[in-house]
Design a protein around this motif. Structure first.
Motif, short mmCIF file in Angstrom:
data_model
loop_
_atom_site.label_atom_id
_atom_site.label_comp_id
_atom_site.label_asym_id
_atom_site.label_seq_id
_atom_site.Cartn_x
_atom_site.Cartn_y
_atom_site.Cartn_z
N TYR A 104 0.83 -1.21 0.00
CA TYR A 104 0.00 0.00 0.00
C TYR A 104 0.87 1.26 0.00
O TYR A 104 0.56 2.22 -0.71
CB TYR A 104 -0.91 -0.02 1.24
CG TYR A 104 -1.78 1.21 1.38
CD1 TYR A 104 -2.93 1.37 0.60
CD2 TYR A 104 -1.45 2.22 2.29
CE1 TYR A 104 -3.72 2.50 0.72
CE2 TYR A 104 -2.23 3.35 2.42
CZ TYR A 104 -3.36 3.49 1.63
OH TYR A 104 -4.14 4.62 1.74
N LEU A 105 1.95 1.23 0.79
CA LEU A 105 2.81 2.41 0.90
C LEU A 105 3.77 2.56 -0.27
O LEU A 105 4.11 3.67 -0.68
CB LEU A 105 3.61 2.33 2.22
CG LEU A 105 2.78 2.40 3.51
CD1 LEU A 105 3.66 2.10 4.71
CD2 LEU A 105 2.13 3.78 3.65
N LYS A 106 4.21 1.41 -0.84
CA LYS A 106 5.18 1.44 -1.95
C LYS A 106 4.70 0.52 -3.07
O LYS A 106 5.31 -0.52 -3.34
CB LYS A 106 6.56 1.01 -1.46
CG LYS A 106 7.15 1.91 -0.39
CD LYS A 106 8.52 1.42 0.06
CE LYS A 106 9.11 2.33 1.13
NZ LYS A 106 10.44 1.85 1.60
N PRO A 107 3.59 0.86 -3.73
CA PRO A 107 3.01 -0.05 -4.74
C PRO A 107 3.94 -0.36 -5.90
O PRO A 107 3.86 -1.43 -6.50
CB PRO A 107 1.75 0.71 -5.21
CG PRO A 107 1.97 2.13 -4.81
CD PRO A 107 2.82 2.10 -3.59
N GLU A 108 4.84 0.60 -6.23
CA GLU A 108 5.75 0.37 -7.35
C GLU A 108 6.77 -0.73 -7.06
O GLU A 108 7.36 -1.31 -7.98
CB GLU A 108 6.48 1.68 -7.71
CG GLU A 108 7.55 2.15 -6.73
CD GLU A 108 7.01 2.76 -5.43
OE1 GLU A 108 7.82 3.05 -4.54
OE2 GLU A 108 5.78 2.93 -5.33
N GLN A 109 6.99 -1.05 -5.77
CA GLN A 109 7.95 -2.10 -5.40
C GLN A 109 7.28 -3.46 -5.18
O GLN A 109 7.93 -4.44 -4.84
CB GLN A 109 8.71 -1.70 -4.14
CG GLN A 109 9.60 -0.49 -4.33
CD GLN A 109 10.49 -0.22 -3.12
OE1 GLN A 109 10.89 -1.14 -2.41
NE2 GLN A 109 10.80 1.04 -2.89
N ALA A 110 5.95 -3.52 -5.38
CA ALA A 110 5.22 -4.79 -5.25
C ALA A 110 4.08 -4.79 -6.26
O ALA A 110 2.90 -4.76 -5.91
CB ALA A 110 4.68 -4.94 -3.83
N PRO A 111 4.42 -4.82 -7.57
CA PRO A 111 3.40 -4.66 -8.63
C PRO A 111 2.51 -5.89 -8.78
O PRO A 111 2.88 -7.01 -8.40
CB PRO A 111 4.25 -4.46 -9.88
CG PRO A 111 5.54 -5.14 -9.59
CD PRO A 111 5.77 -4.97 -8.11
N PRO A 112 1.29 -5.69 -9.34
CA PRO A 112 0.39 -6.84 -9.59
C PRO A 112 0.82 -7.61 -10.84
O PRO A 112 1.71 -7.18 -11.58
CB PRO A 112 -0.97 -6.16 -9.80
CG PRO A 112 -0.62 -4.80 -10.34
CD PRO A 112 0.69 -4.41 -9.71
N ALA A 113 0.16 -8.74 -11.08
CA ALA A 113 0.44 -9.53 -12.29
C ALA A 113 -0.13 -8.81 -13.51
O ALA A 113 -1.04 -7.98 -13.40
CB ALA A 113 -0.18 -10.91 -12.15
N SER A 114 0.42 -9.13 -14.68
CA SER A 114 -0.05 -8.49 -15.91
C SER A 114 -1.43 -9.04 -16.30
O SER A 114 -1.79 -10.17 -15.95
CB SER A 114 0.95 -8.74 -17.05
OG SER A 114 0.97 -10.12 -17.37
N ARG A 115 -2.17 -8.26 -17.06
CA ARG A 115 -3.51 -8.67 -17.49
C ARG A 115 -3.44 -9.91 -18.39
O ARG A 115 -4.32 -10.78 -18.35
CB ARG A 115 -4.18 -7.51 -18.23
CG ARG A 115 -5.65 -7.73 -18.51
CD ARG A 115 -6.27 -6.48 -19.10
NE ARG A 115 -6.29 -5.40 -18.14
CZ ARG A 115 -7.20 -5.23 -17.21
NH1 ARG A 115 -8.18 -6.11 -17.08
NH2 ARG A 115 -7.15 -4.21 -16.39
N GLU A 116 -2.37 -10.01 -19.19
CA GLU A 116 -2.22 -11.16 -20.09
C GLU A 116 -2.11 -12.47 -19.30
O GLU A 116 -2.73 -13.48 -19.66
CB GLU A 116 -0.98 -10.98 -20.98
CG GLU A 116 -1.07 -9.86 -21.99
CD GLU A 116 -0.85 -8.49 -21.38
OE1 GLU A 116 -0.32 -8.42 -20.24
OE2 GLU A 116 -1.24 -7.49 -22.02
N GLU A 117 -1.34 -12.44 -18.23
CA GLU A 117 -1.18 -13.64 -17.39
C GLU A 117 -2.51 -14.06 -16.78
O GLU A 117 -2.86 -15.25 -16.75
CB GLU A 117 -0.17 -13.36 -16.26
CG GLU A 117 1.27 -13.40 -16.68
CD GLU A 117 2.19 -13.15 -15.50
OE1 GLU A 117 2.92 -14.07 -15.11
OE2 GLU A 117 2.16 -12.03 -14.96
#
Length: 440
Positions: free
Chosen positions: A199-212
């Motif tokens: 929550y605090l650093k979303p860029e360092q824990a990104p979600p999976a891609s839509r394609e996956e």
């Protein structure tokens, strides 16, 4: 020279030989026999075979090779990889979803294997390259893997709990029940930390891609979820459920687990004669190591007691006027520091037998103490610079992951462990409630 002085020499000599890197079993047994025969003569050790035979007759210890076999067989089954892939995609929309998946798989593996080294290495090989490729922070990825992989120290069935039960004369089934709530609390702390970090650093824990995610949904998602989680859940239910329900002893449940893990590996198409030979060979090696240490510990215990070492320690503690609380935390600090340098098996057989009578003298509940010792040993697995789990991960990590990244990543999880340990200390019912309820 007095007997007590020889007892101190024995203890110091064993620690010195261990720190010099000699095998634990032979250091314990060899130094004990050397000092004992020098003081009391070699005939004194006519008693040793009886002690060893008594250890070999301990039916509880039969659970050790069976649980080791179960853990190694599950490692070969590929079920960890399948669970991780499925959970990652189920949580793919979340920031930090892959890290959460690693922790949940770590919980499931801890509840079905209990083998720390194998779990850390497996999770490191499977998830660390993927996390780095997706842009995860190196420190977060490393910290999640080593902490989740070490949950097998506290979540039953745990080898350390079996050994502690044997040494402290506490029923292993009670230790398993007592460890369940602390283990789940610790796991919850890990999950909440990852959610807060994402929550605090979303860029360092990104979600999976839509394609996956779309690819996963298009290939029989429900079937994949059922295969990935139903079989491991049935294994955990068979092992822990049979113990908690009073249907089977820990040793009998370990036998059930070993057979079930073999069948599970067969259902994944991974069971072969080569796999069976590898698992049996590794199980024999690890079991022999544990039982050779037991033989050495029997020699040490016999000599140390004959030299009145226990009386010396009790006398020293009594004369120092330590309060029960001060003694407890000094003992925990000593075990924690020892965990930097020597394995939990050696600590269990060297320090715990000496401290147990003192814990009893001060009126502590040994079941509660046993769980706190197990959590303490788990912390020492993770503590820089000597934590064993840190070395396990570094051995399989990509080159771009530096040792300092692993050290930085594990510090928040160590803080969570310390807070959980304090919570259990101040609220013993977290350990004692479930055994008391199920034993009624």
């Amino acid at each position: 020279m007095s007997l007590e002085l020889f007892a101190l020499i024995l203890f110091a000599a064993i620690l010195l030989v261990l720190f010099l890197g000699y095998p634990v079993a032979f250091a314990l047994g060899g130094v004990s026999i050397w000092v004992g025969s020098m003081v009391m003569g070699i005939k004194f050790f006519d008693l040793l075979p009886l002690r060893i035979y008594g250890t070999m007759q301990n039916i509880v210890l039969l659970a050790v090779p069976l649980f080791i076999f179960m853990g190694l067989m599950l490692e070969k089954s590929g079920i960890a990889e399948r669970m991780l892939q499925t959970l990652t995609l189920l949580m793919g929309r979340l920031h930090g979803g892959l890290a959460l998946a690693v922790i949940i798989v770590g919980i499931l593996l801890a509840a079905s294997t209990g083998v720390v080294g194998a779990t850390v290495v497996t999770m490191g090989l499977l998830s660390l390259p993927t996390m780095l490729k997706r842009g995860y922070s190196k420190s977060l990825a490393s910290g999640v893997i080593v902490s989740a992989g070490t949950l097998g120290q506290i979540i039953p069935p745990s080898i350390v709990l079996i050994l502690l039960g044997s040494v402290m004369n506490v029923p292993v089934g009670d230790l398993f029940m007592g460890a369940l709530i602390p283990g789940l609390l610790l796991s919850l702390g890990y999950l909440l930390y990852v959610l807060a970090f994402a929550y605090l650093k979303p860029e360092q824990a990104p979600p999976a891609s839509r394609e996956e995610l779309n690819a996963f949904k298009g290939k029989g998602m429900l079937k994949e979820i059922a295969i990935s989680f139903l079989l491991p859940f049935l294994l955990i239910l068979a092992v822990l459920g049979s113990i908690f329900a009073g249907i089977a002893t820990p040793t009998e449940a370990a036998g059930i687990g070993a057979v079930a893990a073999t069948l599970l590996t067969a259902t994944q198409g991974k069971l072969s004669m080569k796999t069976l030979k590898e698992v049996m060979s590794e199980t024999t090696f690890l079991t022999s190591m544990v039982f050779m240490i037991l033989v050495g510990a029997a020699a040490f215990s016999l000599t140390f007691r004959a030299l009145e070492g226990e009386r010396l320690i009790v006398q020293a503690i009594t004369q120092s006027n330590l309060s029960p609380v001060a003694f407890f935390w000094l003992s925990m600090l000593g075990i924690f520091i020892a965990g930097f340098f020597i394995d939990f098996i050696e600590i269990t057989f060297i320090f715990v037998p000496i401290l147990t009578p003192l814990f009893q003298k001060f009126g502590f509940d040994l079941l509660w103490v046993g769980i706190l010792i197990a959590m303490n040993l788990q912390s020492s697995f993770l503590t820089p610079p000597f934590g064993f789990s840190l070395f396990y991960l570094k051995g399989v990590a990509p080159k771009e992951v530096r040792t300092i990244d692993i050290y930085k990543g594990v510090l928040p999880f160590l803080l969570i462990q310390a807070l959980t340990l304090l919570l259990i200390y101040f609220f013993p019912k977290l350990v004692l409630w479930l055994p008391q309820m199920l034993n009624q």
